[in-house]
Design a protein around this motif. Structure first.
Motif, PDB file in Angstrom:
ATOM      1  N   ARG A   1       0.825  -1.212   0.000  1.00  0.00           N
ATOM      2  CA  ARG A   1       0.000   0.000   0.000  1.00  0.00           C
ATOM      3  C   ARG A   1       0.861   1.266   0.000  1.00  0.00           C
TER       4      ARG A   1
ATOM      5  N   SER B   1       1.863   1.911  -3.511  1.00  0.00           N
ATOM      6  CA  SER B   1       0.780   2.483  -4.320  1.00  0.00           C
ATOM      7  C   SER B   1       0.563   3.955  -3.994  1.00  0.00           C
TER       8      SER B   1
ATOM      9  N   GLU C   1       3.394   5.956  -5.660  1.00  0.00           N
ATOM     10  CA  GLU C   1       3.165   6.042  -7.101  1.00  0.00           C
ATOM     11  C   GLU C   1       2.071   7.061  -7.407  1.00  0.00           C
TER      12      GLU C   1
ATOM     13  N   THR D   1      -5.784   5.310  -5.025  1.00  0.00           N
ATOM     14  CA  THR D   1      -5.309   4.060  -4.425  1.00  0.00           C
ATOM     15  C   THR D   1      -6.431   3.171  -3.904  1.00  0.00           C
TER      16      THR D   1
ATOM     17  N   GLU E   1       7.912   2.322 -12.033  1.00  0.00           N
ATOM     18  CA  GLU E   1       6.896   1.450 -11.458  1.00  0.00           C
ATOM     19  C   GLU E   1       5.689   1.237 -12.382  1.00  0.00           C
TER      20      GLU E   1
END
Length: 463
Positions: free
Chosen positions: A240, A243, A246, A262, A315
């Motif tokens: 998490r 994410s 990102e 997310t 990523e």
């Protein structure tokens, strides 16, 4: 490997060591920032004992520590039954011969034995204070170092004689490593950031494209999986957190935007965001005119240029990079890179503003940062409350010279910044990669300052 900069930190350590009496220093900061290199440079020509802790069972950590002490003093390894015995043995040795004692990655010891700070406290109070030796505790887990060593609840609170919170290099400091001209240096810095390990990996005799493809986009390169490695060493379940980073790198900067990108609800999200801030992977900012704690207009950004680059370009494209890294660079990274560099350019320009203030070449401002409200933004705003003075500046990383249109826009946006009295003193500045239209400077009064890349190079030069 060449050791760069850190002159202030080395001088602090040298001064402490050469002063009479004992010293207890704490050195901490993010991984890869150069803490170990700093301490090894400091210890190089001085009698020292260096112990690097590892993630292993507590009894094995203690055994290796005692072995290191014995080796440093050319002594036979004694039998010890606990950490109290180990520190007593160290105290006996230091009573005879002074040393710098460095315990690196101290959080690994605390993770296996949460009583370690108490043992160190007893050692400092009962043994170290009777010597001219120096103890240095070093760690990359900032949260552990701040709570278990520096925090009010720690047994070690109040014992330290100094601390160094080691930060990544600023752009000005990084110029000692980056040998490119100012424009290419900014581009390179937007990829490596100020982390010494990343900076020194690049070969500045090669193009930025070659460095990116060799050191980041290659699945065998050390930086290809670096962010995952960093998170896995700090967190048990990093998915998490990955994410979130990102999402922020891709431009989702408010809590609501991050939650939407997310799928993490706002309640749990706030805890994840705080953890990433504690790890110094995310920064939270508010408009410079707002109250930092109370403002609901907060934005988040990735706190490291390399991580911002990786989460923006690597990523999301892992599968394609595995198959055709050059196509990812040519089709995805290179066309978008100026947008990425533009954010770094704003930070470099803010660094220049602070440098001009320090030199006295610009009027003083106590707060400098970004400003936004609704759809309006200003890259740099400086506030001088005591003088009712405000600085408003824009930074343009574009291929075209800045013209009169931007001047008019900045003047108009100044009215939206609600700060100070109506008769406040306003100053303006523009930083431009590609210079300015002919005659623009002649059209402006003394309240305006224009800076091109040559000016930035002079301001941020290390010479």
């Amino acid at each position: 490997m060449t050791f760069y900069d850190r002159d202030d930190e080395l001088e602090s350590l040298r001064t402490a060591f050469e002063s009479p009496g004992h010293e207890f220093y704490v050195v901490y900061g993010r991984r890869r920032v150069g803490k170990t290199a700093l301490l090894k440079e400091f210890c190089a020509d001085r009698p020292h004992l260096y112990y690097l802790a590892a993630q292993e069972a507590a009894y094995r950590q203690r055994e290796k520590f005692v072995e290191q002490v014995a080796d440093s003093f050319d002594d036979r390894v004694p039998r010890t039954d606990g950490w109290d015995d180990a520190f007593d043995y160290l105290g006996d040795r230091l009573a005879v011969e002074d040393r710098i004692v460095v315990v690196d990655e101290f959080p690994y010891l605390v993770a296996e034995n949460d009583s370690l700070p108490s043992y160190v406290q007893a050692f400092v109070d009962e043994r170290l204070q009777e010597t001219d030796s120096m103890l240095v505790l070093c760690g990359s887990s900032v949260s552990t170092m701040e709570s278990e060593v520096l925090g009010h609840e720690s047994p070690l609170y109040g014992r330290r004689t100094g601390q160094i919170d080691l930060k990544p290099f600023s752009f000005r400091e990084a110029r000692a490593v980056i040998s490119d001209d100012i424009a290419d240096a900014i581009r390179s810095y937007s990829v490596t950031g100020g982390t010494p390990m990343y900076l020194t990996l690049f070969d500045y005799g090669r193009s930025l494209a070659e460095n990116i493809q060799t050191h980041i986009l290659s699945p065998t390169a050390v930086l290809y999986n670096e962010p995952e490695f960093l998170l896995r060493t700090e967190l048990r379940n990093p998915a998490r957190y990955l994410s979130i980073l990102e999402a922020v790198a891709l431009g989702h900067t408010t809590p609501n935007e991050i939650s939407g990108a997310t799928g993490i609800d706002s309640g749990p999200l706030s805890k994840y965001l705080q953890t990433l801030r504690n790890l110094r992977l995310l920064d939270r900012s508010v408009p410079v005119t707002a109250s930092g704690q109370k403002s609901k207009r907060s934005r988040y950004h990735v706190a490291d240029e390399f991580l911002r680059f990786w989460f923006r370009y690597v990523e999301p494209n892992r599968s394609s990079i595995e198959e055709a890294p050059s196509l990812v660079f040519d089709g995805t990274i290179e066309p978008d890179l100026p947008m990425h560099v533009a954010t770094t350019f704003e930070d470099v320009c803010e660094e220049a503003v602070w440098e001009l203030i320090r030199r006295g070449d610009l009027a003083s401002y106590s707060d400098v940062g970004r400003w936004w409200y609704g759809e309006e933004e200003i890259d740099i705003v400086g506030l001088a409350p005591a003088a009712d003075r405000i600085l408003l500046a824009e930074c343009k990383w574009t291929g075209d010279p800045v013209g009169r249109g931007l001047v008019a826009d900045l003047r108009a946006k100044a009215d939206s910044v609600r700060w100070g009295p109506r008769d406040r003193s306003e100053r303006f500045a523009i930083f431009s990669k590609s210079g300015f239209d002919d005659g623009l400077g002649d059209d402006l009064d003394d309240n305006w300052s224009l800076f091109d890349l040559d000016d930035l190079n002079r301001i941020l030069s290390n010479t």
